[in-house]
Motif scaffolding. Structure first.
Motif, PDB file in Angstrom:
ATOM      1  N   ARG A 281       0.705  -1.229  -0.088  1.00 57.73           N
ATOM      2  CA  ARG A 281       0.077  -0.049  -0.068  1.00 57.73           C
ATOM      3  C   ARG A 281       0.883   1.294   0.030  1.00 57.73           C
ATOM      4  O   ARG A 281       0.493   2.115   0.670  1.00 57.73           O
ATOM      5  N   LEU A 282       2.083   1.185  -0.852  1.00 56.62           N
ATOM      6  CA  LEU A 282       2.907   2.454  -0.927  1.00 56.62           C
ATOM      7  C   LEU A 282       2.438   3.168  -2.045  1.00 56.62           C
ATOM      8  O   LEU A 282       1.481   2.611  -2.995  1.00 56.62           O
ATOM      9  N   PRO A 283       2.671   4.669  -2.373  1.00 57.44           N
ATOM     10  CA  PRO A 283       2.400   5.175  -3.524  1.00 57.44           C
ATOM     11  C   PRO A 283       2.867   4.609  -4.470  1.00 57.44           C
ATOM     12  O   PRO A 283       3.972   4.159  -4.581  1.00 57.44           O
ATOM     13  N   ASP A 284       2.147   4.720  -5.686  1.00 57.80           N
ATOM     14  CA  ASP A 284       2.522   3.817  -6.822  1.00 57.80           C
ATOM     15  C   ASP A 284       4.019   4.623  -7.302  1.00 57.80           C
ATOM     16  O   ASP A 284       4.989   3.772  -7.670  1.00 57.80           O
ATOM     17  N   MET A 285       4.579   5.827  -7.167  1.00 54.41           N
ATOM     18  CA  MET A 285       5.647   6.397  -7.534  1.00 54.41           C
ATOM     19  C   MET A 285       6.806   5.775  -6.641  1.00 54.41           C
ATOM     20  O   MET A 285       7.814   5.503  -7.224  1.00 54.41           O
ATOM     21  N   VAL A 286       6.569   5.360  -5.460  1.00 53.23           N
ATOM     22  CA  VAL A 286       7.455   4.885  -4.560  1.00 53.23           C
ATOM     23  C   VAL A 286       7.946   3.422  -5.194  1.00 53.23           C
ATOM     24  O   VAL A 286       9.231   2.999  -5.467  1.00 53.23           O
ATOM     25  N   VAL A 287       6.856   2.692  -5.766  1.00 52.98           N
ATOM     26  CA  VAL A 287       7.140   1.178  -6.074  1.00 52.98           C
ATOM     27  C   VAL A 287       7.707   1.390  -7.532  1.00 52.98           C
ATOM     28  O   VAL A 287       8.617   0.572  -7.914  1.00 52.98           O
ATOM     29  N   ALA A 288       7.258   2.625  -8.267  1.00 52.88           N
ATOM     30  CA  ALA A 288       7.804   2.675  -9.726  1.00 52.88           C
ATOM     31  C   ALA A 288       9.293   3.060  -9.605  1.00 52.88           C
ATOM     32  O   ALA A 288      10.030   2.563 -10.342  1.00 52.88           O
ATOM     33  N   LEU A 289       9.709   4.095  -8.726  1.00 53.86           N
ATOM     34  CA  LEU A 289      11.159   4.217  -8.401  1.00 53.86           C
ATOM     35  C   LEU A 289      12.146   2.926  -8.235  1.00 53.86           C
ATOM     36  O   LEU A 289      12.939   2.941  -8.635  1.00 53.86           O
ATOM     37  N   ALA A 290      11.579   2.264  -7.098  1.00 59.07           N
ATOM     38  CA  ALA A 290      12.130   1.109  -6.749  1.00 59.07           C
ATOM     39  C   ALA A 290      12.295   0.030  -7.799  1.00 59.07           C
ATOM     40  O   ALA A 290      13.373  -0.422  -7.932  1.00 59.07           O
ATOM     41  N   GLU A 291      11.336  -0.002  -8.494  1.00 54.66           N
ATOM     42  CA  GLU A 291      11.561  -1.030  -9.714  1.00 54.66           C
ATOM     43  C   GLU A 291      12.385  -0.369 -10.796  1.00 54.66           C
ATOM     44  O   GLU A 291      13.305  -1.318 -10.988  1.00 54.66           O
ATOM     45  N   ASP A 292      12.593   0.723 -11.017  1.00 52.48           N
ATOM     46  CA  ASP A 292      13.413   1.343 -11.863  1.00 52.48           C
ATOM     47  C   ASP A 292      14.818   1.142 -11.258  1.00 52.48           C
ATOM     48  O   ASP A 292      15.968   0.579 -11.929  1.00 52.48           O
ATOM     49  N   ALA A 293      15.082   1.076  -9.918  1.00 54.28           N
ATOM     50  CA  ALA A 293      16.493   1.109  -9.438  1.00 54.28           C
ATOM     51  C   ALA A 293      16.964  -0.640  -9.308  1.00 54.28           C
ATOM     52  O   ALA A 293      18.011  -0.720  -9.649  1.00 54.28           O
ATOM     53  N   VAL A 294      16.151  -1.316  -9.305  1.00 57.85           N
ATOM     54  CA  VAL A 294      16.113  -2.713  -9.309  1.00 57.85           C
ATOM     55  C   VAL A 294      16.608  -2.953 -10.847  1.00 57.85           C
ATOM     56  O   VAL A 294      17.402  -3.857 -10.924  1.00 57.85           O
ATOM     57  N   ALA A 295      15.825  -2.676 -11.747  1.00 58.49           N
ATOM     58  CA  ALA A 295      16.226  -2.839 -13.187  1.00 58.49           C
ATOM     59  C   ALA A 295      17.654  -2.294 -13.388  1.00 58.49           C
ATOM     60  O   ALA A 295      18.351  -3.113 -14.295  1.00 58.49           O
ATOM     61  N   ILE A 296      17.997  -1.309 -12.792  1.00 60.69           N
ATOM     62  CA  ILE A 296      19.424  -0.629 -13.235  1.00 60.69           C
ATOM     63  C   ILE A 296      20.318  -1.492 -12.555  1.00 60.69           C
ATOM     64  O   ILE A 296      21.366  -2.045 -13.222  1.00 60.69           O
ATOM     65  N   ALA A 297      20.123  -2.089 -11.443  1.00 56.38           N
ATOM     66  CA  ALA A 297      21.229  -2.590 -10.708  1.00 56.38           C
ATOM     67  C   ALA A 297      21.413  -3.978 -11.195  1.00 56.38           C
ATOM     68  O   ALA A 297      22.467  -4.465 -11.473  1.00 56.38           O
ATOM     69  N   LEU A 298      20.337  -4.738 -11.780  1.00 56.35           N
ATOM     70  CA  LEU A 298      20.328  -5.863 -12.464  1.00 56.35           C
ATOM     71  C   LEU A 298      21.102  -5.876 -13.756  1.00 56.35           C
ATOM     72  O   LEU A 298      21.698  -6.745 -14.029  1.00 56.35           O
ATOM     73  N   ALA A 299      20.756  -4.709 -14.606  1.00 56.04           N
ATOM     74  CA  ALA A 299      21.520  -4.558 -15.876  1.00 56.04           C
ATOM     75  C   ALA A 299      23.003  -4.240 -15.705  1.00 56.04           C
ATOM     76  O   ALA A 299      23.726  -4.906 -16.348  1.00 56.04           O
ATOM     77  N   ILE A 300      23.338  -3.796 -14.520  1.00 55.65           N
ATOM     78  CA  ILE A 300      24.936  -3.575 -14.179  1.00 55.65           C
ATOM     79  C   ILE A 300      25.358  -4.745 -13.727  1.00 55.65           C
ATOM     80  O   ILE A 300      26.557  -5.180 -14.316  1.00 55.65           O
ATOM     81  N   LEU A 301      24.721  -5.571 -13.051  1.00 54.59           N
ATOM     82  CA  LEU A 301      25.206  -7.028 -12.611  1.00 54.59           C
ATOM     83  C   LEU A 301      25.321  -7.666 -13.966  1.00 54.59           C
ATOM     84  O   LEU A 301      26.573  -8.406 -13.845  1.00 54.59           O
ATOM     85  N   ILE A 302      24.498  -7.825 -14.663  1.00 56.80           N
ATOM     86  CA  ILE A 302      24.417  -8.718 -15.925  1.00 56.80           C
ATOM     87  C   ILE A 302      25.799  -8.349 -16.699  1.00 56.80           C
ATOM     88  O   ILE A 302      26.564  -9.090 -17.170  1.00 56.80           O
ATOM     89  N   ILE A 303      25.760  -6.957 -16.826  1.00 60.38           N
ATOM     90  CA  ILE A 303      26.882  -6.353 -18.078  1.00 60.38           C
ATOM     91  C   ILE A 303      28.228  -6.629 -17.249  1.00 60.38           C
ATOM     92  O   ILE A 303      29.321  -6.931 -18.108  1.00 60.38           O
ATOM     93  N   THR A 304      28.389  -6.483 -16.040  1.00 56.65           N
ATOM     94  CA  THR A 304      29.785  -6.594 -15.386  1.00 56.65           C
ATOM     95  C   THR A 304      30.301  -8.156 -15.244  1.00 56.65           C
ATOM     96  O   THR A 304      31.357  -8.386 -15.039  1.00 56.65           O
ATOM     97  N   ARG A 305      29.272  -8.939 -15.011  1.00 58.40           N
ATOM     98  CA  ARG A 305      29.623 -10.343 -14.906  1.00 58.40           C
ATOM     99  C   ARG A 305      29.543 -11.455 -15.899  1.00 58.40           C
ATOM    100  O   ARG A 305      30.022 -12.416 -15.815  1.00 58.40           O
ATOM    101  N   PHE A 306      28.956 -11.031 -17.028  1.00 57.76           N
ATOM    102  CA  PHE A 306      28.885 -12.074 -18.032  1.00 57.76           C
ATOM    103  C   PHE A 306      29.411 -11.330 -19.447  1.00 57.76           C
ATOM    104  O   PHE A 306      29.393 -10.343 -19.855  1.00 57.76           O
TER     105      PHE A 306
END
Length: 93
Positions: free
Chosen positions: A68-93
Motif C-alpha cells: 500500500r505504498l504510493p505508486d511512484m515509490v514502487v515505480a522508482l524502486a522498480e527502476d532501481a532494481v532494473a538498473i542494478a540488475l543490468a549493471i550486474l549482468i553486464i559486469t559479470r557475463f
C-alpha cells in the motif's frame, strides 16, 4: 499505470513491441561485444524483454497491493532494481 499516465501499457502492443525490439538489439550488441552469436543474443534479449515486462508488471501490481505504498515509490524502486540488475549482468557475463 506507469510513472506518467501517458506512458503506454508495458504489456500492450506498443509497450511490449518496444521492449522486444530494445531487448533484442541490446542482446545482439552485448553478444557481439563478447564475440558470441548475435542472433542468439538478439533472441535471448527479446525474450528477456517479454519476461521482464510481464514479471515487472505482476510484481509491481502485487507490491502496490501488499505494501500500500504510493505508486511512484514502487515505480522508482522498480527502476532501481532494473538498473542494478543490468549493471550486474553486464559486469559479470
Amino acid at each position: 499505470n506507469d510513472k506518467r499516465p501517458s506512458t503506454p501499457n508495458r504489456t500492450g502492443l506498443m509497450g511490449l513491441s518496444a521492449r522486444i525490439f530494445t531487448g533484442g538489439f541490446s542482446g545482439a550488441a552485448l553478444a557481439a561485444a563478447g564475440a558470441q552469436s548475435k542472433l542468439l543474443g538478439a533472441i535471448l534479449g527479446a525474450a528477456g524483454g517479454v519476461v521482464g515486462a510481464f514479471a515487472g508488471f505482476n510484481i509491481r501490481k502485487w507490491l502496490d497491493h501488499a505494501l500500500r505504498l504510493p505508486d511512484m515509490v514502487v515505480a522508482l524502486a522498480e527502476d532501481a532494481v532494473a538498473i542494478a540488475l543490468a549493471i550486474l549482468i553486464i559486469t559479470r557475463f
